[in-house]
Design a protein around this motif. Structure first.
Motif, PDB file in Angstrom:
ATOM      1  N   VAL A  91     -14.216 -37.799 -11.140  1.00  0.00           N
ATOM      2  CA  VAL A  91     -13.833 -37.966 -12.435  1.00  0.00           C
ATOM      3  C   VAL A  91     -13.032 -38.825 -12.681  1.00  0.00           C
ATOM      4  O   VAL A  91     -12.102 -38.766 -12.009  1.00  0.00           O
ATOM      5  CB  VAL A  91     -13.672 -36.261 -13.520  1.00  0.00           C
ATOM      6  N   MET A  92     -12.978 -38.723 -14.779  1.00  0.00           N
ATOM      7  CA  MET A  92     -12.025 -39.993 -15.052  1.00  0.00           C
ATOM      8  C   MET A  92     -12.008 -39.338 -16.534  1.00  0.00           C
ATOM      9  O   MET A  92     -12.908 -38.567 -16.918  1.00  0.00           O
ATOM     10  CB  MET A  92     -12.210 -41.345 -15.420  1.00  0.00           C
ATOM     11  N   TYR A 112     -10.692 -37.622  -5.757  1.00  0.00           N
ATOM     12  CA  TYR A 112      -9.649 -38.277  -6.296  1.00  0.00           C
ATOM     13  C   TYR A 112     -10.147 -37.307  -7.991  1.00  0.00           C
ATOM     14  O   TYR A 112     -11.427 -37.997  -8.405  1.00  0.00           O
ATOM     15  CB  TYR A 112      -9.321 -39.542  -6.525  1.00  0.00           C
ATOM     16  N   ALA A 113      -9.612 -37.395  -9.358  1.00  0.00           N
ATOM     17  CA  ALA A 113      -9.815 -37.380 -10.432  1.00  0.00           C
ATOM     18  C   ALA A 113      -8.612 -38.330 -11.050  1.00  0.00           C
ATOM     19  O   ALA A 113      -7.342 -38.789 -10.828  1.00  0.00           O
ATOM     20  CB  ALA A 113      -8.551 -36.007 -11.148  1.00  0.00           C
ATOM     21  N   VAL A 114      -8.757 -39.670 -11.805  1.00  0.00           N
ATOM     22  CA  VAL A 114      -7.943 -40.296 -12.529  1.00  0.00           C
ATOM     23  C   VAL A 114      -8.082 -40.374 -13.965  1.00  0.00           C
ATOM     24  O   VAL A 114      -9.083 -40.449 -14.786  1.00  0.00           O
ATOM     25  CB  VAL A 114      -8.469 -42.167 -11.791  1.00  0.00           C
ATOM     26  N   LEU A 115      -6.856 -40.744 -14.107  1.00  0.00           N
ATOM     27  CA  LEU A 115      -6.965 -40.010 -15.591  1.00  0.00           C
ATOM     28  C   LEU A 115      -6.043 -42.443 -16.187  1.00  0.00           C
ATOM     29  O   LEU A 115      -5.050 -42.306 -15.618  1.00  0.00           O
ATOM     30  CB  LEU A 115      -5.717 -39.337 -15.743  1.00  0.00           C
ATOM     31  N   PHE A 116      -6.461 -42.583 -17.359  1.00  0.00           N
ATOM     32  CA  PHE A 116      -6.026 -43.890 -17.872  1.00  0.00           C
ATOM     33  C   PHE A 116      -5.558 -44.183 -19.011  1.00  0.00           C
ATOM     34  O   PHE A 116      -6.593 -43.489 -19.821  1.00  0.00           O
ATOM     35  CB  PHE A 116      -6.963 -44.573 -16.810  1.00  0.00           C
ATOM     36  N   ASP A 117      -5.053 -44.823 -19.452  1.00  0.00           N
ATOM     37  CA  ASP A 117      -4.186 -45.170 -20.501  1.00  0.00           C
ATOM     38  C   ASP A 117      -4.671 -46.665 -20.794  1.00  0.00           C
ATOM     39  O   ASP A 117      -4.385 -47.538 -20.196  1.00  0.00           O
ATOM     40  CB  ASP A 117      -3.701 -45.573 -20.836  1.00  0.00           C
ATOM     41  N   PRO A 118      -6.511 -47.687 -21.327  1.00  0.00           N
ATOM     42  CA  PRO A 118      -6.993 -48.645 -20.191  1.00  0.00           C
ATOM     43  C   PRO A 118      -5.793 -49.697 -21.217  1.00  0.00           C
ATOM     44  O   PRO A 118      -5.468 -50.685 -20.576  1.00  0.00           O
ATOM     45  CB  PRO A 118      -7.975 -48.422 -21.073  1.00  0.00           C
ATOM     46  N   ASP A 151     -10.081 -30.375 -12.956  1.00  0.00           N
ATOM     47  CA  ASP A 151      -9.335 -31.220 -12.308  1.00  0.00           C
ATOM     48  C   ASP A 151      -8.521 -32.633 -12.883  1.00  0.00           C
ATOM     49  O   ASP A 151      -7.720 -33.370 -12.006  1.00  0.00           O
ATOM     50  CB  ASP A 151     -10.407 -32.774 -11.298  1.00  0.00           C
ATOM     51  N   VAL A 152      -8.472 -32.832 -13.970  1.00  0.00           N
ATOM     52  CA  VAL A 152      -7.609 -33.712 -14.738  1.00  0.00           C
ATOM     53  C   VAL A 152      -6.547 -34.063 -16.109  1.00  0.00           C
ATOM     54  O   VAL A 152      -5.884 -33.895 -16.183  1.00  0.00           O
ATOM     55  CB  VAL A 152      -8.125 -34.289 -15.887  1.00  0.00           C
ATOM     56  N   LEU A 153      -6.977 -31.624 -15.816  1.00  0.00           N
ATOM     57  CA  LEU A 153      -5.340 -31.254 -16.584  1.00  0.00           C
ATOM     58  C   LEU A 153      -4.221 -30.711 -16.081  1.00  0.00           C
ATOM     59  O   LEU A 153      -4.375 -29.035 -15.791  1.00  0.00           O
ATOM     60  CB  LEU A 153      -6.607 -29.634 -17.202  1.00  0.00           C
ATOM     61  N   GLN A 154      -3.379 -31.190 -14.867  1.00  0.00           N
ATOM     62  CA  GLN A 154      -3.507 -30.771 -13.765  1.00  0.00           C
ATOM     63  C   GLN A 154      -1.081 -30.989 -14.165  1.00  0.00           C
ATOM     64  O   GLN A 154      -1.657 -31.704 -14.587  1.00  0.00           O
ATOM     65  CB  GLN A 154      -3.286 -31.350 -12.769  1.00  0.00           C
TER      66      GLN A 154
END
Ligand code: FDP
Length: 337
Positions: A91-92, A112-118, A151-154
């Motif tokens: 998930v992203m 893996y879970a990936v978060l980004f500010d493009p 997955d992204v709220l860690q």
């Protein structure tokens, strides 16, 4: 050129780092390489932007109510497509998307879970200023199948890796996987990130402070006192500093990382939670700062300890050289409001 073993590409560097972990599968190396590829495409678009007249608003606003630039949209789509079809990500989440970004069923087995500010600091685009991409990688916590919000709220302390790419006078990628902070510069002649800044460390006390002082009147008294200290008004407590503020987190942070200093985006009377986002900006930069010997807080709490309760949560940020960050916390704690 290729037989010159002194050139260490990002791929070679990460692979060599992974050798220290016999259980490593190479998946993280490949994921970081996917991100590096996406940012190279973004870098090329930024370089051409003024020429091909793609500057300007795309006419939409993002979930924060801010006007999106065309390059924001391009960078967002590019990073998504660099990671969607590789099977490494479940998930992203992007600062430009309201909801989590799901991965097509056949590719979502990734761990893996990936978060980004493009494209961070996008108000700098129209004036040819430095902008950046920030990314943050977590191990999935959902059992299998489609990745979830969990997955992204860690908390930031769970990050496996984090980094940023700065599109400046040269393009630099800086990352940590929990084993120091390493910087790579894009060689435009052969299109690879090469190791230029191994094992970056931040001086404990820095020369620079970076903050948007037009908000001074709205800050709490503790933050005002700390910034007066940076002006040189409290010589018994701290020597004065030099002010540098670009208004692009990646560029401001990068200068302080290399030269020593502190960046602040405090909360204020209008926006008590500040402006920056915990998951896309504060947490990844905090991981990098700590790995370089620096620190990051929201004025009282360690950023890495804060678990987000929502995807686009804002947080006050005080980040940089450890003694300078401690000074701000002390001023906040000791100054009655
Ligand atoms: P921008 O709005 O230009 O995208 O979070 C975004 C950010 O830039 C950061 O990169 C930067 O540090 C900050 O906002 C600048 O905010 P101010 O214009 O309020 O100083």
């Amino acid at each position: 050129m290729l037989n010159n073993t002194s050139i260490i590409t990002i791929e070679r560097f990460i692979l060599e780092q992974e050798r220290n972990f016999p259980e490593a599968t190479g998946e993280l190396t490949n994921l970081l390489y996917d991100i590096a590829l996406g940012t190279k495409i973004v870098a090329a678009a930024i370089r051409r932007a003024g020429l091909v007249n793609i500057l300007g608003s795309a006419g939409a606003t993002n979930v924060q109510g801010e006007e999106q630039q065309k390059l924001d949209v391009f960078a967002n789509e590019t990073l998504k497509s660099a990671m969607t079809h590789t099977g490494r990500v479940c998930v992203m989440a992007s600062e430009e998307d309201e909801e989590i970004i799901s991965i097509p069923a056949e590719y979502r087995a990734g761990k893996y879970a990936v978060l980004f500010d493009p494209l961070d600091g996008s108000s700098n685009i129209d004036v040819n200023g430095a902008v950046g991409t920030i990314f943050s990688i977590y191990r999935r916590v959902s059992p299998e199948g489609e990745g979830t919000l969990a997955d992204v709220l860690q908390a930031g302390s769970e990050q496996v890796a984090a980094g940023y790419v700065m599109y400046g006078s040269s393009v630099m990628l800086v990352y940590t996987a929990g084993n120091g902070v390493h910087g790579f510069t894009l060689d435009p002649t052969f299109g690879e990130f090469v190791l230029s800044h191994p094992a970056i460390t931040m001086p404990p006390r820095g020369k620079y402070y970076s903050v948007n002082e037009s908000n001074f009147a709205r800050w709490g008294k503790g933050v005002q006192r700390a910034v007066r200290g940076f002006h040189g008004d409290l010589p018994d407590l701290i020597p004065g500093k030099v002010s540098r503020y670009i208004g692009s987190l990646v560029a401001d942070f990068h200068r302080n990382l290399i030269a020593g200093g502190i960046f602040l985006y405090p909360g204020d009377a209008k926006n008590p939670r500040g402006k920056l986002r915990l998951s896309y900006e504060a947490a990844p930069m905090a991981f990098i700062a700590e790995q370089a010997g620096g620190a990051a807080t929201d004025g009282t709490r360690r950023i890495m300890d804060i678990a987000p309760s929502e995807l686009h949560q804002r947080i006050p940020l005080v980040i940089g050289s450890a003694e300078d960050v401690a000074f701000v916390s002390r001023m906040i704690a000791e100054t009655p409001e």
